[in-house]
Enzyme design. Structure first.
Site, short mmCIF file in Angstrom:
data_model
loop_
_atom_site.label_atom_id
_atom_site.label_comp_id
_atom_site.label_asym_id
_atom_site.label_seq_id
_atom_site.Cartn_x
_atom_site.Cartn_y
_atom_site.Cartn_z
N TYR A 127 27.36 17.31 -63.21
CA TYR A 127 26.04 17.48 -63.28
C TYR A 127 25.52 16.97 -64.37
O TYR A 127 24.16 16.94 -64.87
CB TYR A 127 26.17 19.22 -63.76
CG TYR A 127 26.27 20.06 -62.58
CD1 TYR A 127 27.40 19.75 -61.60
CD2 TYR A 127 25.54 21.08 -62.26
CE1 TYR A 127 27.37 20.67 -60.47
CE2 TYR A 127 25.53 22.03 -61.37
CZ TYR A 127 26.57 21.72 -60.32
OH TYR A 127 26.73 22.56 -59.15
N LYS A 174 41.09 21.05 -60.84
CA LYS A 174 41.52 20.25 -59.47
C LYS A 174 42.30 19.15 -60.18
O LYS A 174 42.19 17.83 -59.80
CB LYS A 174 40.35 19.55 -58.79
CG LYS A 174 40.96 19.31 -57.34
CD LYS A 174 41.42 20.39 -56.45
CE LYS A 174 41.84 19.68 -55.18
NZ LYS A 174 42.81 20.82 -54.56
N ASP A 207 41.25 25.56 -55.94
CA ASP A 207 41.39 26.13 -54.62
C ASP A 207 42.05 27.25 -54.49
O ASP A 207 41.73 28.38 -53.95
CB ASP A 207 41.70 24.91 -53.68
CG ASP A 207 42.72 24.15 -54.06
OD1 ASP A 207 42.92 23.96 -55.15
OD2 ASP A 207 43.26 23.38 -53.02
N ASP A 231 30.27 26.58 -60.99
CA ASP A 231 29.02 26.96 -60.35
C ASP A 231 29.48 27.54 -58.99
O ASP A 231 28.87 28.62 -58.60
CB ASP A 231 28.16 25.51 -60.13
CG ASP A 231 26.83 25.71 -59.68
OD1 ASP A 231 26.19 26.98 -59.38
OD2 ASP A 231 25.96 24.95 -59.41
#
Ligand code: NAP
Length: 478
Positions: A127, A174, A207, A231
């Protein structure tokens, strides 16, 4: 004395939701002086490229507190989202997104006691919006994660847990794939956690976090994560308690605080007096707590719970043909001020201590550092077996050698994966033939040598800090 608050009604359904929240706050007689300002679509259309006019910036600089409706990002106007601009202008680096099971709002999780908070890093990551077309057919977005930013967001998550008497903080990243960027938050989180022995801490892969949130959301308390993950995850968590209509948020920095719904301007419902204003109302409750108007905040939250429990529900919950209108919903909350619901206690908490910025840009000082090579990204229409020998010929008598070429992260030369459907964007990794440091002038000479053979479009130094490689290997690289 009144407290000044900048209020931005926003676009689409924003004005209706913000008007509802303002009416309710005013009904509690909280001493708030509203300074109404604009941002978003109307401002873009007037030709202000940022979507945020100077008067609004001046107001926020003065009041330091904002209640804001969602802002639309009209396609074809301005470069960036006005929301992101506001968050960045005032370095509101933490986005706090709580969700909680609500009385009267039936979901498939009702009864499980969902009560969790996503603490999303708010200014870094993808972002940062640093994007380039590297070739006419290959786009790139830089994912920037700093130690400083990671420390602040990890500390905010623990401080937030303490301020609300929460028991655990889960870091979701991640880092198994993006070892340096996502790994930066994981490693920093694990260090910061040592300073908060009273709070349980753990790490989960993002995940699996999504999977666990859908399967057994009650196991989570505070979740801290990077910007993009946060987000996505926070839209998911809003659905656990009834949807985006119920998800508030606070954008916090060490100076300014901006309170807004998680949802956007939902243009198809604009001006129809049907939208659920709860997310903005709960954002205004967070604002009141921030301003230490604890009694007013508690009173509104209790009245909201009482209203929902009585079955006063907007169209998103019961269908838009039967739902209570936005304005009637707000009136019902005002009528219910003073009421509460058994079993729904309010977290009073204490003010949140936000980590202060450190004026020094340097946060990590290694004892040793060395440049061991350089990745040169080139645009080329050649296949790997033609490109490799051509580049090797250019550096055969040079102190840097071509170690390998990769295409979108997978080694394609020498002895590369032949199944790759290559694109015209190659990373060519050049390393020192001996153990010396690669100087900037050596890099310049390398570029001169390969120019004419290929067009380079981007380069990255291969560095070592304290003997550790500060770069990752390509898939299939030795
Ligand atoms: P959105 O405005 O959040 O709306 C998506 C859907 O979420 C709506 O169609 C509706 O679902 C549901 N929804 C949103 N707000 C709701 C509410 N208060 N009550 C009940 N349901 C609600 O997302 P979008 O359509 O992708 O974005 C529209 C504009 O908003 C874009 O310009 C975007 O850039 C902007 N945006 C702004 C912010 C912000 O200001 N912070 C955040 C996100 C997006 P159903 O269709 O199922 O009824």
């Amino acid at each position: 004395m009144s407290t000044q608050v900048t209020v931005i009604p926003g676009d689409g359904v924003g004005p209706e939701c913000v008007a509802a929240a303002r009416r309710i706050i005013d009904a509690t007689e909280a001493k708030i002086d509203w300074d109404e300002q604009e941002a978003g679509e109307t401002v873009f259309r007037r030709g202000v490229a940022s979507g945020v006019p100077k008067d609004t910036i001046d107001s926020i600089t003065r009041t330091r507190v904002v209640l804001k409706g969602p802002l639309g990002t009209p396609v074809g106007f301005g470069e960036k989202s006005a929301n992101v601009t506001l968050r960045k202008l005032f370095e509101t680096y933490a986005n706090i997104r709580p969700v909680r099971e609500l009385p009267g709002v039936s979901t498939r999780y009702s009864g499980s006691g969902v009560d969790l908070v996503v603490v999303r890093e708010n200014v870094e990551d993808l972002y940062a919006g640093i994007e380039h077309m590297q070739t006419p057919g290959v786009a790139q977005c830089l994912k920037l994660i700093s130690r400083k930013g990671s420390e602040k967001i990890a500390r905010t998550a623990f401080e937030f847990a303490r301020s609300e008497g929460r028991k655990s903080v889960t870091c979701a990243t991640k880092s198994n794939i993006m070892k340096l960027t996502e790994g930066e938050l994981k490693r920093t989180f694990e260090k910061v956690a040592l300073e908060y022995p009273d709070i349980e801490s753990r790490h989960v892969i993002i995940d699996n976090a999504a999977h666990q949130l859908v399967k057994r959301p009650e196991q989570f308390d505070v979740i801290v994560t990077t910007n993009m993950n946060g987000d996505i995850l926070s839209d998911l968590t809003s659905a656990l308690v009834g949807g985006l209509g119920f998800a508030p948020s606070a954008n916090l920095g060490s100076g300014v605080a901006i309170f807004e719904a998680v949802h956007g301007s939902a243009p198809k419902y604009a001006g129809r007096d049907v939208i659920n204003p709860t997310a903005v109302i709960l954002s205004s409750v967070m604002m009141l707590k921030h301003l230490q108007f604890f009694d007013e905040a508690e009173s509104i939250e209790n009245a909201l719970f009482a209203t929902l429990q009585k079955g006063v529900l907007t169209g998103d919950v019961v269908g838009y043909d039967r739902g209570t209108s936005t304005s009637d919903f707000a009136s019902a909350i005002i009528d219910n001020l003073g009421e509460s619901v058994d079993g729904y206690t309010i977290r009073r908490g204490r003010p949140l201590a936000m980590p202060a910025p450190k004026p020094n840009p340097v946060t990590v000082v290694p004892e040793t550092r060395r440049v061991v090579g350089v990745d040169v990204f080139v645009e080329s229409g050649l296949m790997p077996d033609a490109l490799g020998p051509q580049l090797e010929a250019r550096v055969s008598d040079f102190s840097l050698r071509l170690k390998m070429i990769s295409n979108r992260g997978t080694k394609v030369y020498p002895d590369g994966n032949t199944n790759i459907d290559v694109v015209d964007h190659y990373r060519c990794r050049f390393v020192q033939r001996d153990d010396g440091d690669v100087s900037r002038s050596l890099v310049r000479e390398l570029l001169e040598r390969i120019e004419g053979s290929v067009d380079w479009v981007h380069l990255e130094l291969l560095q070592e800090f304290d003997g550790d490689a500060a770069y990752t290997k390509a898939q299939g690289e030795d």
